[in-house]
Design a protein around this motif. Structure first.
Motif, PDB file in Angstrom:
ATOM      1  N   TYR A 101       0.820   4.167  -2.740  1.00 60.89           N
ATOM      2  CA  TYR A 101       0.656   5.573  -2.366  1.00 60.89           C
ATOM      3  C   TYR A 101       1.765   6.432  -2.987  1.00 60.89           C
ATOM      4  CZ  TYR A 101       0.023   9.742   0.461  1.00 60.89           C
ATOM      5  OH  TYR A 101      -0.192  11.037   0.853  1.00 60.89           O
TER       6      TYR A 101
ATOM      7  N   THR B  51       0.658   3.569   5.748  1.00 63.92           N
ATOM      8  CA  THR B  51      -0.582   4.047   5.137  1.00 63.92           C
ATOM      9  C   THR B  51      -1.820   3.435   5.777  1.00 63.92           C
ATOM     10  OG1 THR B  51      -0.408   2.288   3.482  1.00 63.92           O
ATOM     11  CG2 THR B  51       0.511   4.448   2.900  1.00 63.92           C
TER      12      THR B  51
ATOM     13  N   THR C 211       0.827  -1.204   0.000  1.00 60.67           N
ATOM     14  CA  THR C 211       0.000   0.000   0.000  1.00 60.67           C
ATOM     15  C   THR C 211       0.865   1.259   0.000  1.00 60.67           C
ATOM     16  OG1 THR C 211      -1.621  -1.234   1.302  1.00 60.67           O
ATOM     17  CG2 THR C 211      -1.956   1.130   1.109  1.00 60.67           C
TER      18      THR C 211
ATOM     19  N   MET D 164      -7.568   5.537   3.079  1.00 63.85           N
ATOM     20  CA  MET D 164      -6.574   5.692   2.021  1.00 63.85           C
ATOM     21  C   MET D 164      -6.891   6.911   1.168  1.00 63.85           C
ATOM     22  SD  MET D 164      -3.777   4.451   0.923  1.00 63.85           S
ATOM     23  CE  MET D 164      -2.722   4.177  -0.511  1.00 63.85           C
TER      24      MET D 164
ATOM     25  N   LEU E   4      -4.597  10.100   0.176  1.00 62.15           N
ATOM     26  CA  LEU E   4      -4.371  10.506  -1.212  1.00 62.15           C
ATOM     27  C   LEU E   4      -4.686  11.981  -1.413  1.00 62.15           C
ATOM     28  CD1 LEU E   4      -5.864   7.396  -3.050  1.00 62.15           C
ATOM     29  CD2 LEU E   4      -3.460   8.075  -3.015  1.00 62.15           C
TER      30      LEU E   4
END
Length: 352
Positions: free
Chosen positions: A141, A152, A137, A179, A183
């Motif tokens: 990212y 994350t 992850t 998440m 972002l």
């Protein structure tokens, strides 16, 4: 006033009561969201509400962690508007109360930053799926934002009150919401402050409600969609390139350039339409995105031709060589499209 602690809970056990008792000792206001727990768990919420003076908000059915967090933030913003922000924590005992307090204090000192409780994944006791799940992850990212985030998947975060309106608009009902928040913060260059926290895994993390396949798919959805779009375009690109090399052009530098241009124009049109309307769902109607994409498209086409032509003397089939070159250009293309072409304009996270 100190930060408000928000804890989504689905079928919690006594560990949640123990946690809230310690948070009350630290004089931290706590909001619990009963996210559709089974009737047998009502006794836990009764104790939290009546004996520990917690605010308990109830979802009549399970809505997901993302919705639960939004419920807690909306309530806290309305009832405790003077708080510096929220500290989100998990109900399964994986966040030490001392770490929650430290994140709350760091939020008070850094009211414009996102505070992340960061775990040490080099700990030998870290379960394999947790260690590698976070590494994958974190890489996703990095590819999405160009920013580094070592943890994350942490659920322990300090979030400024001033971001509330934007946070409530961020899509995602379940684990993907957390998440998506990262972002958006990375895209808007919101600073992160990392607070080292204890790494706690109870019974190999089996109590977690995170479903590895289903929830990971939600988290990685945008990258998966971009990859699929690129895959479809690559099929068009390489099919046309191979066909033209066989029936129209020779394996000369000029022939490779001509075949590359025609194939890339056709695949580029497919890729632009898929990325604009399906992957990034960009609403630009002024042609700015199309112009920027055209510049990127031409740059990639020339780079692809340059590297394929330069390496054509190698004992590798031209189509295989082209696939290798274009794969190397994939990451840069995703970052540019995500952050500059189809991404939303940067914005300040402030209440109006």
């Amino acid at each position: 006033m100190k930060a408000v602690v928000i804890i989504p809970a689905l079928n919690p056990d006594e560990k949640l009561i123990t946690l809230v008792e310690k948070l009350k000792h630290y004089d931290l206001t706590t909001i619990i969201i009963n996210d559709g727990s089974a009737p047998g768990y009502e006794i836990i919420f009764d104790i939290l509400r009546e004996k520990l003076d917690c605010v308990v908000r109830v979802h009549s059915k399970n809505m997901g962690k993302g919705v639960a967090l939004k419920t807690g933030m909306a309530y806290a913003a309305n009832i405790y508007p003077d708080a510096p922000g929220y500290v989100t924590a998990d109900a399964d005992g994986q966040h030490a109360p001392e770490d929650i307090l430290n994140v709350a204090r760091m939020l008070e000192e850094n009211p414009a930053s996102l505070i992340l409780g960061t775990r040490d994944f080099n700990n030998v006791k870290t379960p394999f799926k947790s260690k590698w799940g976070n590494r994958i992850t974190s890489l996703a990212y990095l590819l999405s934002t160009g920013e580094r985030c070592p943890d994350t998947q942490t659920g322990l975060r300090g979030i400024p009150m001033s971001w509330t309106k934007e946070l409530l608009k961020i899509p995602g009902d379940r684990y993907e919401y957390e998440m998506n928040v990262l972002l958006e913060a990375g895209k808007s260059r919101i600073p992160f402050v990392e607070v080292p926290i204890e790494t706690i895994y109870l019974n190999e993390n089996k109590a977690s409600h995170f479903h590895a396949i289903k929830d990971s798919a939600r988290i990685y959805l945008n990258i998966l969609k971009f990859s699929l779009s690129s895959f479809v375009s690559a099929i068009v690109d390489n099919s046309v390139f191979t066909l033209l090399m066989q029936i129209a052009f020779g394996a000369t530098s000029l022939g490779i350039l001509e075949a590359t241009i025609i194939a890339r124009v056709m695949s580029g049109g497919v890729n632009y339409l898929l990325n604009k309307h399906w992957v990034f769902q960009n609403t630009d109607r002024e042609g700015k995105a199309a112009l920027q994409y055209a510049i990127l498209f031409i740059s990639q086409m020339l780079l692809s031709w340059f590297f394929v032509a330069s390496l054509s003397s190698l004992p590798i089939h031209l189509t295989v060589l082209k696939i290798c070159v274009d794969t190397g250009l994939f990451i840069g293309s995703y970052l540019i499209q995500k952050n500059f072409i189809f991404g939303e304009s940067r914005k300040e996270y402030r209440l109006k």
